[in-house]
Design a protein around this motif. Structure first.
Motif, short mmCIF file in Angstrom:
data_model
loop_
_atom_site.label_atom_id
_atom_site.label_comp_id
_atom_site.label_asym_id
_atom_site.label_seq_id
_atom_site.Cartn_x
_atom_site.Cartn_y
_atom_site.Cartn_z
N LEU A 3 -2.59 -0.82 -24.24
CA LEU A 3 -3.12 -2.12 -24.65
C LEU A 3 -4.64 -2.13 -24.59
O LEU A 3 -5.32 -2.58 -25.53
CB LEU A 3 -2.56 -3.21 -23.74
CG LEU A 3 -3.15 -4.61 -23.94
CD1 LEU A 3 -2.49 -5.30 -25.13
CD2 LEU A 3 -3.00 -5.47 -22.69
N ALA A 47 1.14 -10.31 -26.22
CA ALA A 47 1.57 -8.94 -25.99
C ALA A 47 2.29 -8.84 -24.65
O ALA A 47 1.86 -9.43 -23.66
CB ALA A 47 0.38 -7.99 -26.00
N CYS A 91 3.65 -5.99 -21.92
CA CYS A 91 3.62 -4.60 -21.49
C CYS A 91 4.75 -4.39 -20.47
O CYS A 91 4.82 -5.11 -19.48
CB CYS A 91 2.30 -4.26 -20.82
SG CYS A 91 0.85 -4.44 -21.87
#
Length: 353
Positions: A299, A314, A316
Motif C-alpha cells: 500500500l 483500502a 490490508c
C-alpha cells in the motif's frame, strides 16, 4: 456467542448434516481503521485504510479459516491422519484442529527456516514435526507424493476445502464495511489466500450482498517473487518466512484473480516489509508478523507512486500475529536498556528518551 465459521456461513460452504463442526471459534476477526499513518506516507492523499487482523484467529493466523473446514471434511470422510508442508502457520493450524478432531498430524518443514513461535505451536499441539533438508517446495512435493499413495489427507491449500473456508474473510470484510473495499492488499506466498478472497468476493456479489468488486493487490517478497518474475525461484530468500515460497501451488489461480479483478501482483523489499511492520506496531499498536506487513508495504509503495486519486477505501490483510516470529521482532525493535535497580539511573534513561 460466536461459534465459528460453519454456523455463520453454512449455506455458502460445502458441508452437509453429516459434516462435524471441528471449530476453535475461528473467524470474526477485527477490521481496524488506521489513524496514525500520515498523508505524506500515503502519497499526500486522504485514504480510508483498514487492516483485517487475521492474527487474532485461534492459532494466530488466517490459516484457521480454511483449516477448520479441511479438518472437518477429513473427519467426515473417516480420515485417521492429516499431513502438510509448512513454513509455519499451516503447521500450527493443522496441529491444533487435528488435535481437536482426534486425528494424527504430520508436518514437514524446511529445516532451520521456520519461525520459533510457529514451530513451538505445532510441537506442543502434538504434531509429528519432520524437518527436511530442503525448502518449502521440496516439502510440498513430498507431501503430495505421500498423500497420493498412502491414507493421509493433505491439508495444504491444494485441498479445495482450505480455499472454501478462507473465502469467508471476504464475506466478513464486506459485512464490516457495509460494502466491498475499492482495493484489497495482501501478501502472496503459496497464493491460496488471494485465490480464496477473490472467490469470496465474487460469491458475495452473486448472492446480492455487494454491488462492486475490489481490485486485488498482491505483494510478494522481492527475494521470493516467482509470479512477478515469471518463473519459479529455486532458492527463495526473505525475512518474511511465511511467504518464502519459490513455486506457488495456486500460481495460475492467483494470476486469474489479479487479472479478473483489475489488480496487480508486485513485489516489495525486505526493508519495505520491515518498515511497514515497525510502523504498524509503533504508530497503531498492531503487531503482525513480517509476511503480513507485505500488504501494508505494498500500500505504501503504491501510494508513493501516485497510484491513488484520494478518498478510496483500502483493506490490508494482516495474515499472522507478530508473536509468531518473536526473534525477528526483537532484532528490529529499539534496543533494550539495562541498568541497576536504581531509581536515579532509571530516570536518566527515561529523560533521555
Amino acid at each position: 456467542m460466536w461459534t465459528g465459521l460453519m454456523n455463520k456461513y453454512r449455506r455458502y460452504l460445502p458441508v452437509t448434516d453429516r459434516t462435524p463442526n471441528i471449530t476453535l471459534s475461528e473467524g470474526s476477526t477485527p477490521l481496524i481503521r488506521l489513524h496514525n499513518f500520515s498523508e505524506q506516507e500515503l502519497g499526500g492523499l486522504k485514504l480510508n485504510v483498514y487492516v483485517k487482523f487475521e492474527g487474532l484467529n485461534p492459532t494466530g493466523s488466517f490459516k484457521d479459516r480454511g483449516m477448520f473446514l479441511a479438518i472437518s471434511k477429513a473427519a467426515e470422510a473417516g480420515a485417521k491422519a492429516v499431513i502438510c508442508a509448512s513454513t509455519g502457520n499451516t503447521s500450527a493450524s493443522a496441529a491444533a484442529y487435528a488435535a481437536r478432531a482426534g486425528l494424527q498430524c504430520f508436518v514437514l518443514i524446511p529445516d532451520g527456516h521456520i519461525a520459533l513461535g510457529k514451530l513451538a505451536q505445532a510441537m506442543v499441539q502434538g504434531a509429528k514435526v519432520i524437518a527436511i533438508a530442503g525448502n518449502f517446495d521440496d516439502a510440498l512435493a513430498a507431501v503430495r507424493t505421500i498423500s497420493e499413495k498412502h491414507p493421509f489427507t493433505m491439508v495444504n491449500s491444494l485441498n479445495p476445502h482450505r480455499i472454501e473456508g478462507q473465502k469467508t474473510g471476504a464475506f466478513e470484510i464486506c459485512e464490516q464495511l457495509g460494502q466491498a473495499p475499492d482495493y484489497h492488499f495482501m501478501p502472496v506466498g503459496n497464493a491460496g489466500n488471494i485465490t480464496a478472497y477473490w472467490r469470496g468476493y465474487q460469491e458475495w456479489q452473486a448472492a446480492g450482498q455487494i454491488k462492486t468488486l475490489p481490485k486485488l493487490m498482491g505483494f510478494q517478497a522481492a527475494g521470493a517473487a516467482p509470479i512477478v518474475d515469471g518463473h519459479p525461484v529455486k532458492d527463495p530468500q526473505t525475512i518474511a518466512t511465511a511467504i518464502k515460497i519459490g513455486n506457488p501451488a495456486s500460481w495460475r489461480q492467483a494470476e486469474a484473480a489479479r487479472d479478473e479483478s483489475g489488480g496487480v501482483i508486485e513485489k516489495v523489499t525486505d526493508e519495505e516489509i520491515t518498515q511497514a511492520q515497525l510502523k504498524l506496531a509503533a504508530r497503531e499498536g498492531i503487531f503482525c508478523e513480517p509476511a503480513s506487513a507485505a500488504s501494508v508495504a505494498g500500500l505504501l509503495k503504491k501510494a508513493g507512486e501516485g497510484f491513488f486519486r484520494g478518498g478510496e477505501t483500502a483493506v490490508c490483510v494482516l495474515t499472522g500475529h507478530g508473536l509468531k516470529d518473536p526473534d525477528r521482532a526483537i532484532a528490529i525493535a529499539p534496543p533494550l536498556s539495562r541498568v541497576r535497580a536504581d531509581s536515579a539511573e532509571i530516570l536518566k534513561i527515561i529523560q533521555a528518551g
